[in-house]
Design an enzyme around this catalytic site. Structure first.
Site, PDB file in Angstrom:
ATOM      1  N   GLY A  52       0.738  -1.319  -0.017  1.00  0.00           N
ATOM      2  CA  GLY A  52       0.023  -0.102  -0.073  1.00  0.00           C
ATOM      3  C   GLY A  52       0.823   1.341  -0.009  1.00  0.00           C
ATOM      4  N   GLU A  53       0.588   2.171   0.821  1.00  0.00           N
ATOM      5  CA  GLU A  53       1.393   3.562   0.915  1.00  0.00           C
ATOM      6  C   GLU A  53       2.057   3.228   2.278  1.00  0.00           C
ATOM      7  OE1 GLU A  53       2.692   5.488  -1.265  1.00  0.00           O
ATOM      8  OE2 GLU A  53       3.675   6.513   0.596  1.00  0.00           O
ATOM      9  N   SER A  54       3.151   3.317   2.577  1.00  0.00           N
ATOM     10  CA  SER A  54       3.886   3.008   3.631  1.00  0.00           C
ATOM     11  C   SER A  54       3.826   4.193   4.715  1.00  0.00           C
ATOM     12  CB  SER A  54       5.333   2.825   3.781  1.00  0.00           C
ATOM     13  OG  SER A  54       6.040   3.520   2.696  1.00  0.00           O
ATOM     14  N   CYS A  85       5.914  -5.436   0.216  1.00  0.00           N
ATOM     15  CA  CYS A  85       6.174  -4.039  -0.354  1.00  0.00           C
ATOM     16  C   CYS A  85       6.238  -2.922   0.625  1.00  0.00           C
ATOM     17  CB  CYS A  85       5.317  -3.844  -1.434  1.00  0.00           C
ATOM     18  SG  CYS A  85       5.540  -2.461  -2.842  1.00  0.00           S
ATOM     19  N   ARG A 112      13.001   3.568  -0.697  1.00  0.00           N
ATOM     20  CA  ARG A 112      11.572   3.676  -1.028  1.00  0.00           C
ATOM     21  C   ARG A 112      11.390   3.809  -2.866  1.00  0.00           C
ATOM     22  NH1 ARG A 112       8.150   7.561   1.394  1.00  0.00           N
ATOM     23  NH2 ARG A 112       6.313   6.292   0.384  1.00  0.00           N
ATOM     24  N   ILE A 139       5.023  -3.091  -7.627  1.00  0.00           N
ATOM     25  CA  ILE A 139       4.327  -1.886  -8.093  1.00  0.00           C
ATOM     26  C   ILE A 139       4.759  -0.584  -7.241  1.00  0.00           C
ATOM     27  CG2 ILE A 139       2.078  -0.661  -7.487  1.00  0.00           C
ATOM     28  CD1 ILE A 139       0.585  -3.298  -8.243  1.00  0.00           C
ATOM     29  N   HIS A 174       4.232  -8.199  -4.732  1.00  0.00           N
ATOM     30  CA  HIS A 174       3.007  -8.404  -4.085  1.00  0.00           C
ATOM     31  C   HIS A 174       2.371  -9.925  -4.455  1.00  0.00           C
ATOM     32  CE1 HIS A 174       1.987  -4.139  -3.061  1.00  0.00           C
ATOM     33  NE2 HIS A 174       3.041  -3.921  -4.276  1.00  0.00           N
ATOM     34  N   GLU A 176      -0.020 -11.144  -3.138  1.00  0.00           N
ATOM     35  CA  GLU A 176      -1.371 -11.075  -2.778  1.00  0.00           C
ATOM     36  C   GLU A 176      -2.238 -10.888  -4.026  1.00  0.00           C
ATOM     37  OE1 GLU A 176       0.676  -9.050  -1.788  1.00  0.00           O
ATOM     38  OE2 GLU A 176       0.170  -7.004  -1.524  1.00  0.00           O
TER      39      GLU A 176
HETATM   40  N1  GLN Z   1       5.997   3.004  -2.861  1.00  0.00           N
HETATM   41  C1  GLN Z   1       4.965   2.642  -1.770  1.00  0.00           C
HETATM   42  C2  GLN Z   1       5.615   3.224  -0.502  1.00  0.00           C
HETATM   43  O1  GLN Z   1       6.638   3.534  -0.248  1.00  0.00           O
HETATM   44  C3  GLN Z   1       5.028   1.060  -1.551  1.00  0.00           C
HETATM   45  C4  GLN Z   1       4.396   0.539  -2.744  1.00  0.00           C
HETATM   46  C5  GLN Z   1       3.498  -0.818  -2.555  1.00  0.00           C
HETATM   47  O2  GLN Z   1       3.288  -1.339  -1.441  1.00  0.00           O
HETATM   48  N2  GLN Z   1       2.987  -1.198  -3.654  1.00  0.00           N
HETATM   49  O3  GLN Z   1       4.870   3.024   0.518  1.00  0.00           O
END
Ligand code: GLN
Length: 209
Positions: A52-54, A85, A112, A139, A174, A176
């Site tokens: 997701g978005e860390s 991720c 990242r 991704i 990923h 999942e």
């Molecule tokens: N770029 C995202 C981050 O830094 C991670 C990408 C992802 O989980 N697909 O959070």
């Protein structure tokens, strides 16, 4: 067996679906749950932080006091852990970014978004130690610039993309987002204290262009 997927943002449902599918297909006693309160972590046998978005997952896990509880359960009780991720970024020892402080569950140093923007996402066949050929979805993936004391289980172009340390695994891609259950199975086998998985090839769920 209760498996907690940190449930604030990202591929939460996708992880839960993978575990539900394994439970159904293999007749395994599994209760995958989405974790949004500290109490949800009570009696979990394994913890997953999804992709997701860390920065977002970091903020929300801090705000809801889940960050320190995950850290405690994994570091002190050795509860098995999988980070995919963004989840790997959160579990790392060093994120190279002040906006996300890693929990230090895996002794890796991360960069990242190292491959570039969303458009530089890709799907690639990799070879995973013990699992074989695997179609991996990347991704806006991070790069593991130093795997530290972790065992590297797979590489892409010389960069580690899957690592393991004891009962903890971290992936820059990923699992999942595919129909391939092997990595979730592998994780469940760690939870149960075992090792091997079934083999096969599978389609992926998403298109990355
Ligand atoms: N770029 C995202 C981050 O830094 C991670 C990408 C992802 O989980 N697909 O959070």
């Amino acid at each position: 067996m209760k498996i907690g997927v940190i449930g604030f943002q990202g591929d939460v449902e996708e992880h839960l679906d993978m575990f539900t599918k394994i439970s159904r297909e293999q007749n395994r006693e599994l209760s995958p749950i989405s974790v949004r309160r500290k109490e949800d972590l009570k009696d979990v046998s394994g913890i997953v932080i999804p992709g997701g978005e860390s920065t977002t997952i970091y903020k929300l896990t801090k705000e809801y006091e889940i960050y320190d509880e995950v850290k405690r359960l994994v570091l002190e009780n050795d509860v098995p852990f999988m980070g995919t991720c963004a989840g790997l970024i959160l579990s790392s020892a060093d994120t190279s970014d002040d906006r996300v402080i890693g929990m230090g569950l895996l002794d890796v140093k991360i960069n990242r978004n190292a491959y570039g923007r969303q458009a530089q996402s890709f799907i690639k066949d990799i070879d995973i130690d013990g699992l074989g050929k695997y179609t991996a979805v990347f991704i806006r993936a991070p790069i593991i610039k130093d795997p530290g004391s972790c065992r590297v289980m797979a590489y892409d172009r010389g960069n580690p993309v899957m690592v393991r340390s004891g009962r903890r695994i971290g992936l820059t891609f990923h699992p999942e987002l595919t129909h391939d259950l092997r990595i979730h199975e592998y994780f469940l086998n760690i939870v149960e204290g075992g090792g091997s998985v079934s083999s096969g090839s599978y389609e992926i769920k998403v298109g990355v262009s």
